[in-house]
Scaffold this motif. Structure first.
Motif, mmCIF file in Angstrom:
data_model
loop_
_atom_site.group_PDB
_atom_site.id
_atom_site.type_symbol
_atom_site.label_atom_id
_atom_site.label_comp_id
_atom_site.label_asym_id
_atom_site.label_seq_id
_atom_site.Cartn_x
_atom_site.Cartn_y
_atom_site.Cartn_z
ATOM 1 N N PRO A 182 0.835 -1.213 0.000
ATOM 2 C CA PRO A 182 0.000 0.000 0.000
ATOM 3 C C PRO A 182 0.864 1.254 0.000
ATOM 4 O O PRO A 182 2.062 1.211 0.263
ATOM 5 C CB PRO A 182 -0.818 -0.122 1.299
ATOM 6 C CG PRO A 182 -0.714 -1.552 1.687
ATOM 7 C CD PRO A 182 0.604 -2.046 1.184
ATOM 8 N N GLN A 183 0.238 2.375 -0.305
ATOM 9 C CA GLN A 183 0.957 3.647 -0.318
ATOM 10 C C GLN A 183 1.397 4.011 1.091
ATOM 11 O O GLN A 183 0.706 3.732 2.076
ATOM 12 C CB GLN A 183 0.060 4.742 -0.900
ATOM 13 C CG GLN A 183 -0.338 4.503 -2.353
ATOM 14 C CD GLN A 183 -1.226 5.600 -2.890
ATOM 15 O OE1 GLN A 183 -1.543 6.558 -2.186
ATOM 16 N NE2 GLN A 183 -1.629 5.460 -4.142
ATOM 17 N N GLN A 230 -0.742 6.276 3.705
ATOM 18 C CA GLN A 230 -1.942 5.779 4.372
ATOM 19 C C GLN A 230 -1.625 5.394 5.818
ATOM 20 O O GLN A 230 -0.660 4.661 6.083
ATOM 21 C CB GLN A 230 -2.514 4.568 3.625
ATOM 22 C CG GLN A 230 -3.035 4.900 2.242
ATOM 23 C CD GLN A 230 -3.597 3.666 1.545
ATOM 24 O OE1 GLN A 230 -3.435 2.541 2.001
ATOM 25 N NE2 GLN A 230 -4.274 3.899 0.418
ATOM 26 N N ARG A 234 -8.320 -1.262 -3.001
ATOM 27 C CA ARG A 234 -7.608 -0.422 -3.973
ATOM 28 C C ARG A 234 -7.422 -1.227 -5.258
ATOM 29 O O ARG A 234 -7.531 -2.462 -5.265
ATOM 30 C CB ARG A 234 -6.256 0.028 -3.429
ATOM 31 C CG ARG A 234 -5.184 -1.042 -3.412
ATOM 32 C CD ARG A 234 -3.834 -0.504 -2.960
ATOM 33 N NE ARG A 234 -2.727 -1.436 -3.164
ATOM 34 C CZ ARG A 234 -2.369 -2.380 -2.306
ATOM 35 N NH1 ARG A 234 -3.026 -2.513 -1.142
ATOM 36 N NH2 ARG A 234 -1.361 -3.191 -2.577
ATOM 37 N N ASP A 235 -7.159 -0.489 -6.337
ATOM 38 C CA ASP A 235 -6.813 -1.104 -7.619
ATOM 39 C C ASP A 235 -5.303 -1.064 -7.785
ATOM 40 O O ASP A 235 -4.654 -0.048 -7.484
ATOM 41 C CB ASP A 235 -7.492 -0.372 -8.785
ATOM 42 C CG ASP A 235 -9.006 -0.538 -8.771
ATOM 43 O OD1 ASP A 235 -9.471 -1.661 -8.530
ATOM 44 O OD2 ASP A 235 -9.720 0.473 -8.980
ATOM 45 N N ASP A 236 -4.743 -2.158 -8.297
ATOM 46 C CA ASP A 236 -3.294 -2.227 -8.457
ATOM 47 C C ASP A 236 -2.963 -3.147 -9.628
ATOM 48 O O ASP A 236 -3.868 -3.666 -10.295
ATOM 49 C CB ASP A 236 -2.637 -2.721 -7.159
ATOM 50 C CG ASP A 236 -1.304 -2.029 -6.893
ATOM 51 O OD1 ASP A 236 -0.540 -1.829 -7.864
ATOM 52 O OD2 ASP A 236 -1.033 -1.692 -5.721
ATOM 53 N N ARG A 289 -7.760 -6.291 -8.095
ATOM 54 C CA ARG A 289 -8.471 -5.595 -7.026
ATOM 55 C C ARG A 289 -7.945 -6.153 -5.714
ATOM 56 O O ARG A 289 -7.945 -7.371 -5.490
ATOM 57 C CB ARG A 289 -9.970 -5.835 -7.142
ATOM 58 C CG ARG A 289 -10.812 -5.064 -6.159
ATOM 59 C CD ARG A 289 -10.823 -3.590 -6.451
ATOM 60 N NE ARG A 289 -11.879 -2.904 -5.701
ATOM 61 C CZ ARG A 289 -11.988 -1.583 -5.627
ATOM 62 N NH1 ARG A 289 -11.109 -0.803 -6.260
ATOM 63 N NH2 ARG A 289 -12.962 -1.038 -4.941
#
Length: 279
Positions: free
Chosen positions: A83-84, A87, A97-99, A107
């Motif tokens: 994740p970013q 966050q 999230r979409d990745d 997803r």
């Protein structure tokens, strides 16, 4: 039409994603039960039944990853995107999230888990799924929505066109009747077959024609009663004119009197030219 298709596709994607997002969240919560800690050492004890459940989907691929508080991989895919960093982890809250994973759009459902004595050290659990089922469902939704629209839309356009043709037919007939009138015909326009929408306009035109006709009649009436203009000698104004310029004949008393006045003006103390003033 292109905008309508794009908007329908966007809405269909949202509709198709909701049930699969709930299923993905359920899988994540189910897998978190296998994340345990003993003496602050985190382990992932996935049973064979649960592993087979993750691989049971023939349409999509399912990936997972478990990372301990130190960032060490406990179980799952090594190349799973994290994740970013901006966050803030909230223990137990499932986020989506979409990745992209291995070139495929996925997803991702993920959550941070508190499994140690230190509440600041959280375990990251992630589950990802490709989007084949979502795209298939979105395509089916678009087909179910757009195909009837492609049939109904031309029919609706045809019905609107027929309604417009039928609606303006009285206006065309009114135009033909107005064009067929003679230039001196000032009679009112017949209002029997006039559409209700233009009835006030036709009534105003008829009122204008009536007032114009009355004005022309009044002008003709006064023109007939006006007497002809007369000259000072009692004759008609044109009696002493000759030719288009209306010149007086050479022996006219008016011309002699004008010459006499001109001679007096030139010779105020002398005698005028003989014959200039009649005696």
């Amino acid at each position: 039409m292109v905008l309508l298709v794009a908007l329908t596709w966007f809405v269909a994607q949202g509709i198709a994603s909701k049930p699969f997002d709930r299923a993905l969240e359920f899988n994540l919560l189910a897998l978190t039960q296998f994340v345990v800690a003993k003496d602050n050492v985190v382990s992932f004890q996935l049973t064979p039944q649960a592993r087979d459940l993750l691989r049971a989907d023939d349409s999509d691929l399912v990936y997972y990853q478990v990372v301990d508080p130190r960032g060490t991989l406990i179980s799952g895919e090594v190349d799973f995107p994290l994740p970013q960093d901006n966050q803030t982890p909230e223990p137990g809250q499932v986020m989506l999230r979409d990745d992209t994973l291995r070139g495929d759009e996925v997803r991702v459902a993920y959550a941070w888990l508190a499994r140690t004595d230190d509440p600041g050290h959280l375990v990251l659990m992630q589950v990802a799924e490709t989007k084949a089922k979502r795209s298939t469902l979105a395509t089916e939704i678009i087909k179910g929505v757009m195909v009837p629209q492609f049939i109904i839309l031309p029919l609706a356009v045809l019905l609107v066109w027929l309604a417009l043709v039928r609606g303006i037919r009285p206006l065309n007939e009114l135009e033909q009747r107005i064009r067929a009138r003679k230039p001196d015909d000032l009679s009112p326009i017949e209002e029997s077959f006039i559409p209700q929408e233009v009835a006030p306009l036709v009534s105003s035109i008829n009122d204008l024609l009536t007032r114009l006709k009355a004005s022309l009649t009044t002008q003709k009436r006064f023109g007939r009663r006006r007497p002809p203009a007369q000259n000072p000698s009692g004759g008609l104004a044109h009696a002493g004119r000759t030719g288009p310029a209306g010149k007086q004949p050479a022996g006219s008393p008016w011309l002699l009197a004008a010459n006499c006045a001109l001679q007096h003006a030139r010779h105020p103390h002398g005698q005028p030219v003989a014959g200039a003033c009649p005696r």
